[in-house]
Scaffold this active site. Structure first.
Site, PDB file in Angstrom:
ATOM      1  N   THR A   1      13.527  84.970  27.616  1.00 32.22           N
ATOM      2  CA  THR A   1      12.961  85.755  26.511  1.00 32.22           C
ATOM      3  C   THR A   1      14.039  86.540  25.776  1.00 32.22           C
ATOM      4  O   THR A   1      13.836  86.936  24.630  1.00 32.22           O
ATOM      5  CB  THR A   1      11.910  86.741  27.061  1.00 32.22           C
TER       6      THR A   1
ATOM      7  N   ALA B   1      25.195  80.878  41.300  1.00 28.52           N
ATOM      8  CA  ALA B   1      23.893  81.069  41.947  1.00 28.52           C
ATOM      9  C   ALA B   1      22.881  81.675  40.983  1.00 28.52           C
ATOM     10  O   ALA B   1      21.751  81.963  41.360  1.00 28.52           O
ATOM     11  CB  ALA B   1      24.046  81.958  43.177  1.00 28.52           C
TER      12      ALA B   1
ATOM     13  N   SER C   1      24.581  86.086  37.852  1.00 30.83           N
ATOM     14  CA  SER C   1      25.420  86.685  36.807  1.00 30.83           C
ATOM     15  C   SER C   1      26.795  87.114  37.268  1.00 30.83           C
ATOM     16  O   SER C   1      27.250  88.211  36.944  1.00 30.83           O
ATOM     17  CB  SER C   1      24.718  87.887  36.177  1.00 30.83           C
TER      18      SER C   1
ATOM     19  N   GLU D   1      31.250  86.019  25.728  1.00 32.80           N
ATOM     20  CA  GLU D   1      30.650  84.817  26.315  1.00 32.80           C
ATOM     21  C   GLU D   1      30.155  83.861  25.222  1.00 32.80           C
ATOM     22  O   GLU D   1      30.309  82.646  25.329  1.00 32.80           O
ATOM     23  CB  GLU D   1      29.507  85.208  27.262  1.00 32.80           C
TER      24      GLU D   1
ATOM     25  N   ASP E   1      22.084  89.922  30.940  1.00 24.72           N
ATOM     26  CA  ASP E   1      22.947  90.053  32.116  1.00 24.72           C
ATOM     27  C   ASP E   1      23.992  91.160  31.928  1.00 24.72           C
ATOM     28  O   ASP E   1      24.216  91.979  32.819  1.00 24.72           O
ATOM     29  CB  ASP E   1      23.659  88.723  32.406  1.00 24.72           C
TER      30      ASP E   1
END
Ligand code: GLA
Length: 383
Positions: free
Chosen positions: A34, A121, A124, A158, A170
């Site tokens: 979202t 995993a 973050s 990022e 994150d």
């Protein structure tokens, strides 16, 4: 590793005393995919962190070392690469690159990175590395930035340097998390509210130990599908800027007017936003059965409508059903592998961990890792 050990290690390697910064990984309780639709998320920072030790150097070099990740790297600050190189240090260099782009004065530095967030995993590890690096690099400049701005610059690193079109969740929770609390974030306005985790409830994170290759490509495809959905709905209501603005009524009214796949993606996002708001209310009220029901619906929707779950995640979610003390669970993060998040009564948490691991092992032949976590504070300077 203790801060004093990292400091010692740094002095032995580089011959000077460092400052140390820490930023945590996260789990998301609800509100999946979202964030890049201007919607709501409810993550919590957890007790795995990345630590960055830093001290200035007299030249214009950035030297980056880590014991856990392979390779030693050296960059000239005035000739930083313009985009990713494919190495783990991209997240550090990306942050330095954004700081330069934003006009911050950066001088040479030595860095040692110590990472404890499990890699790949879905907890973050990359945001934890970006945020700890940003705080470290900023500490050598005359400017101090408010944490929400640190989160935004890390996301930009990022998006623009690493090339992953992620949302803000994150980086934001890694910066702003609070012990004992989840964090309801409006990803459009960046307003947030802490939501206490009810007393006696433990966050149990179960790592499927798989990460399927489609993760990055499929993530970007989902983003494009959402943007196509927002454009489609804007034909019926010109005030719609993102799927956040589409109501359940409008969604259902136009079920047959948009391509079926796009409608499924939209349906997940529109309802997931509502579930996230409802879950924040229910968690605040301590209504765990309601929270559990919403988490289950979220998982089903990610599996059937958004199609980002996978066999191993589904098995892990099913494996939790009926175990003593289990209050709710779902896949967490981007999907296609990674972890599930489970709310479990503290007194049952250790048994839960053993039993879910056994069930999962039997069904898949894979040995999972199970982490008993609590919600922790966000990023900070340690020394
Ligand atoms: C990844 C991204 C986040 C978010 C989640 C899915 O973790 O980094 O921005 O989109 O996936 O909710």
């Amino acid at each position: 590793m203790k801060t004093s050990e990292l400091s010692q290690h740094f002095e032995t390697t580089f011959g000077s005393r460092p400052h140390i910064f820490r930023a945590p990984g996260r789990v998301n309780l609800i509100g999946e995919h979202t964030d890049y639709n201007d919607g709501f998320v409810m993550p919590a920072a957890v007790g795995f962190s990345t630590y960055v030790a830093i001290a200035p150097r007299p030249d214009r070099k950035l030297k980056i070392h880590s014991d856990e990740f392979s390779g030693d790297f050296e960059f000239d600050l005035d000739r930083l690469p313009e985009k990713r190189t494919g190495a783990w240090c991209d997240y550090v260099v990306g942050v330095a690159w954004v700081l330069r782009q934003q006009g911050h004065q950066l001088d040479g530095a030595n860095l040692i990175v110590h990472g404890e967030v499990p890699i790949g995993a879905g907890l973050s590890s990359s945001a934890a590395l970006e945020v700890s690096s940003a705080l470290a690099l900023l500490s050598l400049t005359p400017t101090s930035l408010p944490l929400p701005d640190v989160a935004k610059l890390c996301r930009r690193a990022e998006n623009e340097f690493v090339g992953a079109k992620v949302g803000i969740m994150d980086q934001f929770v890694s910066c702003m998390g609070k012990a004992g609390h989840a964090f309801l974030l409006d990803c459009r306005s960046l307003e947030y509210k802490f939501v206490p985790i009810p007393a006696g409830i433990q966050l149990v994170v179960c790592n499927t130990m798989v990460k399927h290759d489609l993760a990055t490509g499929a993530y970007n495809t989902r983003r494009e599908e959402c943007e196509a959905g927002a454009r489609a709905f804007a034909r019926w209501d010109s005030s719609i800027r993102a799927l956040r603005d589409v109501s359940v009524e409008l969604l259902d009214q136009h079920k047959n007017d948009v391509p079926a796949t796009i409608w499924k993606r939209c349906s997940h996002i529109v309802r997931e936003n509502q579930r996230t708001l409802d879950a924040a209310r229910a968690l605040t009220a301590g209504d765990l059965p309601e929270v559990g029901k919403l988490m289950r619906e979220s998982h089903n929707s990610l599996r059937d409508l958004y199609e980002v779950s996978c066999r191993e995640l589904d098995i892990m979610v099913e494996s939790a059903q009926g175990l003593p003390g289990f209050c709710g669970g779902r896949m967490t993060g981007g999907g296609f592998g990674g972890c599930t998040i489970n709310l479990v009564r503290e007194e049952n948490a250790e048994d839960f961990a053993k039993q879910i691991a056994e069930r999962y092992r039997q069904a898949t032949g894979i040995n999972p890792q199970v982490y008993l976590c609590s919600a922790e504070d966000g990023a900070e300077a340690l020394s």
